[in-house]
Design an enzyme around this catalytic site. Structure first.
Site, PDB file in Angstrom:
ATOM      1  CE  LYS A  30      -0.148  -0.381   4.996  1.00 15.16           C
ATOM      2  NZ  LYS A  30      -0.946  -0.746   6.174  1.00 15.16           N
ATOM      3  CE1 TYR A 274      12.013  31.962   3.306  1.00 16.38           C
ATOM      4  CE2 TYR A 274      12.389  29.598   3.146  1.00 16.38           C
ATOM      5  CZ  TYR A 274      12.058  30.804   2.554  1.00 16.38           C
ATOM      6  OH  TYR A 274      11.781  30.855   1.223  1.00 16.38           O
TER       7      TYR A 274
HETATM    8  C1  LIG Z   1      -0.234  -1.617   6.889  1.00 14.59           C
HETATM    9  C2  LIG Z   1      -0.850  -2.885   7.302  1.00 14.59           C
HETATM   10  C3  LIG Z   1      -0.056  -4.008   7.559  1.00 14.59           C
HETATM   11  C4  LIG Z   1       1.468  -3.954   7.562  1.00 14.59           C
HETATM   12  O1  LIG Z   1       1.917  -3.307   8.720  1.00 14.59           O
HETATM   13  P1  LIG Z   1       3.500  -3.140   9.032  1.00 14.59           P
HETATM   14  O2  LIG Z   1       3.523  -2.604  10.410  1.00 14.59           O
HETATM   15  O3  LIG Z   1       4.021  -2.190   8.030  1.00 14.59           O
HETATM   16  O4  LIG Z   1       4.102  -4.491   8.904  1.00 14.59           O
HETATM   17  C5  LIG Z   1      -0.694  -5.193   7.833  1.00 14.59           C
HETATM   18  N1  LIG Z   1      -2.043  -5.273   7.874  1.00 14.59           N
HETATM   19  C6  LIG Z   1      -2.835  -4.219   7.663  1.00 14.59           C
HETATM   20  C7  LIG Z   1      -4.308  -4.372   7.739  1.00 14.59           C
HETATM   21  C8  LIG Z   1      -2.268  -2.985   7.383  1.00 14.59           C
HETATM   22  O5  LIG Z   1      -3.055  -1.930   7.189  1.00 14.59           O
END
Ligand SMILES: *Cc1c(COP(=O)(O)O)cnc(C)c1O
Length: 402
Positions: A30, A274
């Site tokens: 994702k 800045y």
């Molecule tokens: C993002 C996510 C993961 C992975 O989590 P990590 O901490 O990056 O390993 C797993 N399951 C779900 C439902 C997620 O949203």
């Protein structure tokens, strides 16, 4: 931004060793593969035979399909209402958290004429999505009744809110709730599920999964049928607050580098950036880097962070601006314009881990990686072409759940 696909693959191998051969891996790609490039990551991991890939939005799944990824793609968050048809055409597997979601998926399947699947999410304490764990006896039959002729219910999962917490208690509690929900599903619809999926024997015929990266590292006994790692694959420690031996840490995957555009000697009293938040206390040599918060370098690193130039650590002086960041090169007289500065990653023997940048910016490595913007070109490197999996003996950080 460099993406070391060799290290990425080594991290996948380490997780596979940890969970054993019975458990499938669902790399979470994702947010464009945590900023590293979802398609790049999926292609690099494809030959290692993951079960499939996980995304958070239908559009992310469609992007993978368009790139030719044909393994299962789980959308591990509710589909946006109205997005079912596109997701169905791409053959994605949504996760459902309410009965209306099941109905919408059933009608998308009917109207596209495709045979599709879904996974049910169970809320055991995360509170974002999922059917309530206490009420499985009620919703399980209702889910089954709403599938329609074209949808099969093939998986069930929950998500831990505190697998990275020093105390294992939150995760133990969530697992116990999940286990109770699974038992209630078995009692309520186990026989009908086995019949609908043409499976005989005992045990739920559903793919059961719960662990994120911290879950895999700290509670491998909860790996179940599949795990959903993200951050570990991308080279950041999933539980940086918990001291674990060197060997339990993933290999760094991402590096962020910029060029020195200018090097100037400035007199005592000169100010930079800045708000003029740094003033030269003597004659200083300042180097201007072509990177700023517009690239995702946190503005919070102003007067706090560092860069590596010629293998040496030099401090960031003044505020980080959108496109430029200044470092103090007074102790590095050889540095010249065109030199490469490392903001995240290693150079020679020195390193700035993404966890360090996150801590300085008051956030987590996830936010640093996903915040790196498109202005930074992603360059694939393979620092370790045929990597040995790193050992994952979690030692002190490992809490057992019986
Ligand atoms: C993002 C996510 C993961 C992975 O989590 P990590 O901490 O990056 O390993 C797993 N399951 C779900 C439902 C997620 O949203």
């Amino acid at each position: 931004m460099e993406v070391d696909t060799g290290a990425l693959r080594a991290n996948f191998g380490a997780l596979r060793e940890r969970v054993g051969s019975e458990t499938r891996l669902i790399p979470m790609v994702k947010a464009d593969g945590y900023g590293l490039g979802a398609v790049r990551v999926a292609r690099a991991l494809e030959p290692l035979d993951p079960w499939g890939f996980g995304v958070a939005a239908g559009e992310e799944g469609v992007e993978l399909r368009t790139a030719g990824i044909d393994r299962p793609i789980l959308v591990a968050a509710p589909l946006a209402p109205g997005g079912e048809r596109t997701a169905a055409e791409a053959g994605l597997i949504p996760s459902v958290s309410d009965l209306a979601g099941v109905e919408r998926w059933a009608s998308a399947a009917a109207s596209t004429g495709r045979d599709l699947e879904l996974h049910v999410e169970v809320d055991t304490g995360m509170g974002r999505c999922g059917f309530q764990w206490e009420r499985a006896a009620e919703w399980a039959p209702s889910v089954l009744e709403r599938l329609g002729p074209r949808v099969r219910w093939t998986g069930i999962f929950t998500h831990f809110q505190g697998a990275d917490d020093p105390s294992p208690n939150a995760t133990i509690t969530q697992w116990e709730r999940f286990r109770q929900a699974l038992e209630a599903v078995e009692r309520a619809v186990g026989d009908r599920l086995r019949a609908s999926l043409e499976r005989s024997g005992v045990g739920l015929p559903l793919m059961v999964h719960a662990c994120n990266s911290a879950g895999v590292v700290r509670f491998p006994e909860l790996a179940a049928d599949a795990v959903r790692p993200g951050i570990f694959l991308y080279g950041a420690a999933p539980a940086p607050a918990i001291p674990t031996p060197e060997a339990t840490r993933p290999r760094p995957v991402a590096a962020v580098r910029a060029r020195l555009l200018l090097v100037r000697d400035v007199p005592e009293g000169a100010t930079v950036g800045y708000g003029a938040t740094h003033r030269a206390e003597r004659t200083e040599r300042w180097g201007t880097l072509g990177i700023g918060y517009g690239d995702g370098l946190p503005r919070a690193l102003g007067n706090r962070g560092a860069a590596l130039v010629r293998g040496r650590r030099v401090p960031i002086v003044g505020r980080v601006s959108m496109d430029l960041t200044v470092v103090d090169l007074t102790d590095l007289p050889d540095a010249v314009p065109g030199d490469v500065a490392t903001l995240i990653g290693s150079d020679g023997g020195a390193a700035i881990p993404v966890e360090e940048v996150a801590a300085q910016a008051g956030t987590i490595s996830y936010e640093i990686l996903t915040g790196l913007t498109r202005r930074l070109p992603r360059v694939e490197v393979s620092g370790s072409a045929e990597p040995e999996p790193v050992a994952l003996d979690t030692g002190a950080g490992h809490a057992r759940v019986e």
